[in-house]
Design a protein around this motif. Structure first.
Motif, PDB file in Angstrom:
ATOM      1  N   HIS A  76       0.892  -1.290   0.102  1.00 20.11           N
ATOM      2  CA  HIS A  76      -0.072  -0.183  -0.095  1.00 20.11           C
ATOM      3  C   HIS A  76       0.776   1.232  -0.022  1.00 20.11           C
ATOM      4  CE1 HIS A  76      -4.338  -1.235   0.090  1.00 20.11           C
ATOM      5  NE2 HIS A  76      -3.929  -1.850   1.170  1.00 20.11           N
ATOM      6  N   SER A 109       2.916   1.789  -3.076  1.00 25.33           N
ATOM      7  CA  SER A 109       2.060   2.240  -4.583  1.00 25.33           C
ATOM      8  C   SER A 109       2.523   3.651  -5.036  1.00 25.33           C
ATOM      9  CB  SER A 109       0.534   2.065  -4.341  1.00 25.33           C
ATOM     10  OG  SER A 109       0.158   3.264  -3.301  1.00 25.33           O
ATOM     11  N   LEU A 136      -1.054   5.018   6.963  1.00 26.84           N
ATOM     12  CA  LEU A 136      -1.614   3.957   6.181  1.00 26.84           C
ATOM     13  C   LEU A 136      -2.887   3.492   6.938  1.00 26.84           C
ATOM     14  CD1 LEU A 136      -1.818   1.492   4.543  1.00 26.84           C
ATOM     15  CD2 LEU A 136      -0.187   0.189   6.288  1.00 26.84           C
ATOM     16  N   SER A 193      -6.833   1.891   6.717  1.00 23.40           N
ATOM     17  CA  SER A 193      -7.635   0.919   6.073  1.00 23.40           C
ATOM     18  C   SER A 193      -8.816   0.338   7.197  1.00 23.40           C
ATOM     19  CB  SER A 193      -6.976  -0.194   5.344  1.00 23.40           C
ATOM     20  OG  SER A 193      -6.359  -0.996   6.386  1.00 23.40           O
ATOM     21  N   ALA A 230      -1.854   6.034   2.585  1.00 22.40           N
ATOM     22  CA  ALA A 230      -2.097   4.958   1.688  1.00 22.40           C
ATOM     23  C   ALA A 230      -3.331   4.416   2.535  1.00 22.40           C
ATOM     24  CB  ALA A 230      -0.959   4.428   1.538  1.00 22.40           C
ATOM     25  N   GLY A 231      -3.798   3.264   1.953  1.00 22.64           N
ATOM     26  CA  GLY A 231      -4.854   2.212   2.193  1.00 22.64           C
ATOM     27  C   GLY A 231      -6.259   2.644   1.637  1.00 22.64           C
ATOM     28  N   CYS A 268      -6.155   2.959  -3.912  1.00 20.32           N
ATOM     29  CA  CYS A 268      -6.220   3.048  -2.730  1.00 20.32           C
ATOM     30  C   CYS A 268      -6.825   1.647  -2.163  1.00 20.32           C
ATOM     31  CB  CYS A 268      -7.389   4.274  -2.460  1.00 20.32           C
ATOM     32  SG  CYS A 268      -6.956   6.121  -2.677  1.00 20.32           S
ATOM     33  N   ASP A 277      -7.383  -2.315  -2.053  1.00 17.82           N
ATOM     34  CA  ASP A 277      -6.490  -3.588  -2.459  1.00 17.82           C
ATOM     35  C   ASP A 277      -6.229  -3.766  -4.068  1.00 17.82           C
ATOM     36  OD1 ASP A 277      -6.284  -3.818   0.330  1.00 17.82           O
ATOM     37  OD2 ASP A 277      -7.586  -5.709   0.135  1.00 17.82           O
ATOM     38  N   MET A 319       0.074  -2.593  -6.687  1.00 18.30           N
ATOM     39  CA  MET A 319       0.850  -2.018  -5.421  1.00 18.30           C
ATOM     40  C   MET A 319       1.705  -3.262  -5.147  1.00 18.30           C
ATOM     41  SD  MET A 319      -1.856  -2.173  -2.472  1.00 18.30           S
ATOM     42  CE  MET A 319      -2.227  -3.511  -1.715  1.00 18.30           C
TER      43      MET A 319
END
Length: 337
Positions: free
Chosen positions: A118, A121, A139, A141, A274-275, A306, A308, A312
């Motif tokens: 992530h 990326s 990060l 998520s 990220a995530g 962003c 999954d 990445m």
């Protein structure tokens, strides 16, 4: 193909998205994602159903990625896959397919950490500036919330993490309480645009250092609604947009307050997110606002990177390939980092 270019097939299957991508060096040639709608009726990912869907999707997705990239499988130099963290059954599908395919082609395999993927990326070639080391990355998520300091692609120090729930989980829980469906994050983001973020206030915990806690915010939101619903059974319906805007502002403000402090304390002038939750519009705009105020550079990923995805995984594998960091066929997936 130019000489000395590396072509990588990457596979992502850590949760409920089956994805395959082809990268040539740091450039994405294809990035195919098959999402699983079956979980919506259960209000969350059902691991057994996820692994079954991965088994159905993996071959068509990989075939689609190779076809879209316009290459033959013989051109692939290495096969990368998410080893963990994630759901064990889902990971096993991707890991075992990658091993089998690599064995059949006589190609090396590269294991990738889902969380590192992530963050990395941001180094996919999109014709735009990339982060320069060192930089801070949030990060965030449904399963993880971490403030990371990157000094190199794989020299990553975790400055802070959540001691209980992840930010994305808290957002999804708030959506579930309001019966907004699953996944709730995008729905809250959309409804919040029409709401007043200052309509309601929810307490945030005082956690030392750069760590987070979101269980208290969820409880505060739940109890607030419980009390209001006693007075007005239609309270949620009457104030839905304001509730979404207010809980979103609370969580985003809590996240970025510590990110800002981490950047100042570590003398870093570049900040990334990220995530999955990095797709949230308020998080993106507030990060940009903070960075503009400090004259920092903000790095905000495109929406397709962003959530999954295998691209990445491929970029993380590319940097491992350059280091000759290959994996053994005997390795097994892991569920926790």
């Amino acid at each position: 193909m130019q000489p000395n270019m590396t072509t990588i097939l990457a596979i992502e299957s850590s949760c409920d998205d089956t994805s395959a991508a082809i990268l040539r060096d740091d450039r994405v040639l294809s990035n195919v994602i098959a999402s699983q709608k079956v979980h919506e009726q259960y209000g969350g990912v059902v691991p057994e159903l996820a692994s079954r869907a991965h088994q159905q999707n993996i071959i068509p997705v990989v075939d689609g990625a190779i076809r879209q990239a316009g290459i033959s499988k013989e051109e692939i130099d290495a096969i990368a896959f998410t080893r963990g963290p994630g759901l064990l059954g889902s990971l096993m599908v991707g890991v075992n397919f990658a091993k089998s395919f690599a064995l059949a082609l006589g190609k090396p395999i590269i294991e990738v950490n889902h969380l590192q993927a992530h963050v990395l990326s941001h180094f996919i070639d999109r014709g735009e500036p990339k982060p320069q080391f060192p930089f801070i990355c949030l990060l965030v998520s449904g399963g993880h919330t971490q403030i990371l300091l990157l000094k190199d692609h794989f020299d990553i120090k975790c400055l802070g993490t959540t001691i209980d729930d992840a930010a994305g989980e808290a957002i999804d829980k708030a959506a579930k309480i309001m019966d907004l469906g699953y996944p709730g994050g995008p729905v809250i983001d959309r409804l919040a645009k029409d709401g007043n973020p200052d309509a309601f206030h929810f307490a945030t915990p005082h956690i030392p250092g750069y760590d987070y806690s979101f269980s208290g915010i969820k409880t505060s939101f739940l109890y607030f609604l419980r009390d209001r619903l006693k007075e007005d059974p239609e309270f949620i319906e009457h104030h839905k947009a304001d509730l979404c805007a207010s809980i979103q502002k609370t969580i985003v403000g809590f996240l970025l307050k510590k990110v800002e402090r981490a950047a100042i304390d570590n003398h870093v002038r570049q900040v990334a997110i990220a995530g999955g939750v990095s797709a949230n519009s308020l998080l993106r705009s507030e990060l940009q606002r903070i960075c503009d105020r400090h004259h920092w550079k903000a790095f905000i990923p495109p929406f397709q990177f962003c959530t999954d995805n295998a691209a990445m995984v491929g970029i993380a594998a590319y940097f491992k390939y350059l280091r000759n960091d290959f994996a053994d066929l005997s390795l097994a997936p892991y569920t926790r980092s």
